[in-house]
Design an enzyme around this catalytic site. Structure first.
Site, PDB file in Angstrom:
ATOM      1  N   GLY A  79     -22.227 -22.953  25.536  1.00  0.00           N
ATOM      2  CA  GLY A  79     -22.084 -21.723  24.644  1.00  0.00           C
ATOM      3  C   GLY A  79     -21.447 -20.585  25.445  1.00  0.00           C
ATOM      4  N   ASP A 109     -26.369 -29.502  26.041  1.00  0.00           N
ATOM      5  CA  ASP A 109     -25.616 -28.723  24.858  1.00  0.00           C
ATOM      6  C   ASP A 109     -25.373 -29.820  24.046  1.00  0.00           C
ATOM      7  OD1 ASP A 109     -24.057 -25.699  24.654  1.00  0.00           O
ATOM      8  OD2 ASP A 109     -23.913 -27.228  23.085  1.00  0.00           O
ATOM      9  N   TYR A 155     -33.228 -15.181  10.909  1.00  0.00           N
ATOM     10  CA  TYR A 155     -32.884 -15.263  12.157  1.00  0.00           C
ATOM     11  C   TYR A 155     -33.818 -14.296  12.966  1.00  0.00           C
ATOM     12  CZ  TYR A 155     -30.152 -14.550  16.541  1.00  0.00           C
ATOM     13  OH  TYR A 155     -29.537 -14.899  17.824  1.00  0.00           O
ATOM     14  N   THR A 209     -33.821 -24.947  14.001  1.00  0.00           N
ATOM     15  CA  THR A 209     -33.319 -25.049  15.354  1.00  0.00           C
ATOM     16  C   THR A 209     -34.018 -24.083  16.293  1.00  0.00           C
ATOM     17  OG1 THR A 209     -31.131 -25.539  14.742  1.00  0.00           O
ATOM     18  CG2 THR A 209     -31.169 -25.060  17.108  1.00  0.00           C
ATOM     19  N   ILE A 236     -22.642 -17.310  26.011  1.00  0.00           N
ATOM     20  CA  ILE A 236     -23.264 -16.713  27.264  1.00  0.00           C
ATOM     21  C   ILE A 236     -23.573 -18.015  28.162  1.00  0.00           C
ATOM     22  CG2 ILE A 236     -25.404 -15.277  27.747  1.00  0.00           C
ATOM     23  CD1 ILE A 236     -25.186 -14.251  25.161  1.00  0.00           C
ATOM     24  N   GLY A 275     -21.289 -24.459  20.712  1.00  0.00           N
ATOM     25  CA  GLY A 275     -20.793 -24.392  22.156  1.00  0.00           C
ATOM     26  C   GLY A 275     -19.398 -25.356  22.251  1.00  0.00           C
TER      27      GLY A 275
END
Ligand code: UDP
Length: 321
Positions: free
Chosen positions: A10, A31, A149, A95, A12, A36
Site C-alpha cells: 500500500g 499484501d 471505520y 477486514t 504507507i 495496494g
C-alpha cells in the site's frame, strides 16, 4: 532486524518498507493487493533483503509463518479511504477487526512486537482540537456507515491493548493523521491526490461540502520515521501515539493552492456531501493532532509543510504521467 509489514504494497506500507531497507533491516511484505499495488514495491524487488508474499492475512498458516520469522510486525493491512468505507462497510468491519485479531493472535504465540496502524478517524466528530491521545472519542450513529471505520479501528486498539494487558504482548498503537505523498491514489477518496489529478487534467477541482472543513496534512516520510522510532522505543510499549502534522488548512484553501501551483484556469466546483458520498454523510470540521506525546517519546517532528508536500506530489504525478 527482521520486519513484517502487513499491507506493505500500500501507499504507507511501501514507504515504510523503503525506510526499513535503507537502514539495513530485512523486510517481508504481505499484501492481498485489494487496495495496494505491485507498482508500489516494484523498485524494492531487486533488494536481497526484501521479500513479498501476495496473500491475505486471513490465510492463517501463511500469516503464522511470516510472523514467526519476524522480530517486529507493522500491521497496516486494512480497508482504507472514506469512499471505500462508505461503499463497502461489511468489508471494512470484517477486514479491520478480523485482520487485527489474527495478527495479534499470531504475534502472541511468541510475544512478537506489533505496531498497529490506527487512524485519526477514531477521534470521530470530537470538537476538542487539538486531539490528545487520552481524549474522548465521539462517534455518530450506527446508521451512518462512515462511523464503522472509526469504530472498527477503535476495537482494534482495544484488542491490542487487551493483549498487552493480559498477555504482556509488546504493542504500540499509532494514530495516523492525513498522510500524503507519492504513490497515494485518489481512487478511495483521498483529497490531495484527487485535487492534483483533477488540476493536471484541467479541472474541475471537486470540493465537498462548503470547503471550510480543515485538515492537517503530513508528509509520508515523516510519519514513517515516527512509526519506526516508536517501534524501536521500549518506553512506547503499551501506548497510543498521534503521528501527523499540525499545520491546518481548509479544503477551500487547499483547492486554491493546488490550482495556483498547477496553473491554468480550471474551476473549483462545490459538491454536496450527499452527492459525493451518501445521503446524510457526516464529515469532521477540523482534525488537528497534538504531537507532544510522540515528540517527548522519540523526538518526533514533521519536516515538511503543505507547500513542500504539494510540490512533491505534483512533481511525482507529472513524472508518472
Ligand atoms: N474532499 C473534497 N474533495 C474530494 C475528496 C475529499 O473536498 O475530492 C474532502 C473530504 O470531504 C474531507 C477532506 O477533503 O473533508 C479530506 O478528505 P480525505 O478523504 O482525504 O480524508 P479524511 O476525510 O479521512 O480526512
Amino acid at each position: 532486524m527482521k520486519a513484517l509489514i502487513t499491507g506493505g504494497a500500500g501507499f504507507i506500507g511501501s514507504h515504510l518498507a523503503e525506510h526499513l531497507l535503507e537502514r539495513g533491516d530485512r523486510v517481508t511484505v504481505i499484501d492481498d493487493l485489494s487496495t495496494g499495488a505491485m507498482a508500489n514495491i516494484e523498485h524494492l524487488k531487486s533488494n536481497p533483503h526484501f521479500r513479498y508474499v501476495i496473500d491475505t492475512i486471513f490465510n492463517g498458516p501463511v500469516l503464522s509463518e511470516l510472523v514467526d520469522g519476524a522480530d517486529v510486525v507493522f500491521h497496516l493491512a486494512a480497508a482504507v479511504g472514506v469512499k471505500l468505507i462508505v461503499e463497502k462497510p461489511t468489508l471494512t468491519i470484517e477486514t479491520n477487526i478480523g485482520g487485527t485479531e489474527r495478527v495479534l493472535k499470531a504475534a502472541a504465540k511468541k510475544s512478537k512486537r506489533v505496531v498497529i496502524a490506527s487512524t485519526s478517524e477514531v477521534y470521530g466528530k470530537s470538537a476538542a482540537v487539538p486531539f490528545h491521545e487520552d481524549a474522548d472519542l465521539v462517534f455518530g450513529p450506527t446508521t451512518k456507515s462512515r462511523w464503522s471505520y472509526a469504530a472498527s479501528k477503535a476495537v482494534d486498539e482495544f484488542l491490542a491493548l487487551a493483549y498487552h494487558k493480559e498477555q504482556d504482548l509488546p504493542v504500540v498503537i499509532v494514530r495516523l493523521f492525513n498522510t500524503v505523498g507519492p504513490r497515494q491514489t485518489g481512487r478511495y477518496g483521498m483529497v490531495i491526490p484527487r485535487f492534483v489529478e483533477q488540476a493536471l487534467a484541467g479541472g474541475p477541482i471537486t470540493v465537498y461540502g462548503d470547503g471550510d472543513q480543515s485538515r492537517c496534512f503530513a508528509w509520508v516520510g515523516d510519519v514513517v520515521r515516527g512509526m519506526v522510532a516508536l517501534s524501536d522505543s521500549s518506553k512506547a510499549t503499551g501506548q497510543v501515539f498521534n503521528l501527523g502534522a499540525a499545520e491546518e488548512i481548509s479544503i477551500n484553501e487547499l483547492a486554491e493552492r493546488v490550482k495556483k501551483k498547477v496553473g491554468g484556469k480550471m474551476t473549483i466546483k462545490r459538491i454536496a456531501y450527499d452527492k459525493a458520498y451518501e445521503e446524510g454523510f457526516e464529515d469532521m470540521r477540523r482534525r488537528v493532532p497534538c504531537l507532544d506525546k510522540a515528540r517527548k517519546a522519540v523526538g518526533y517532528k514533521p519536516t515538511a509543510g503543505i507547500e513542500e508536500i504539494l510540490d512533491r506530489v505534483i512533481a511525482w504525478m507529472k513524472a508518472r504521467g
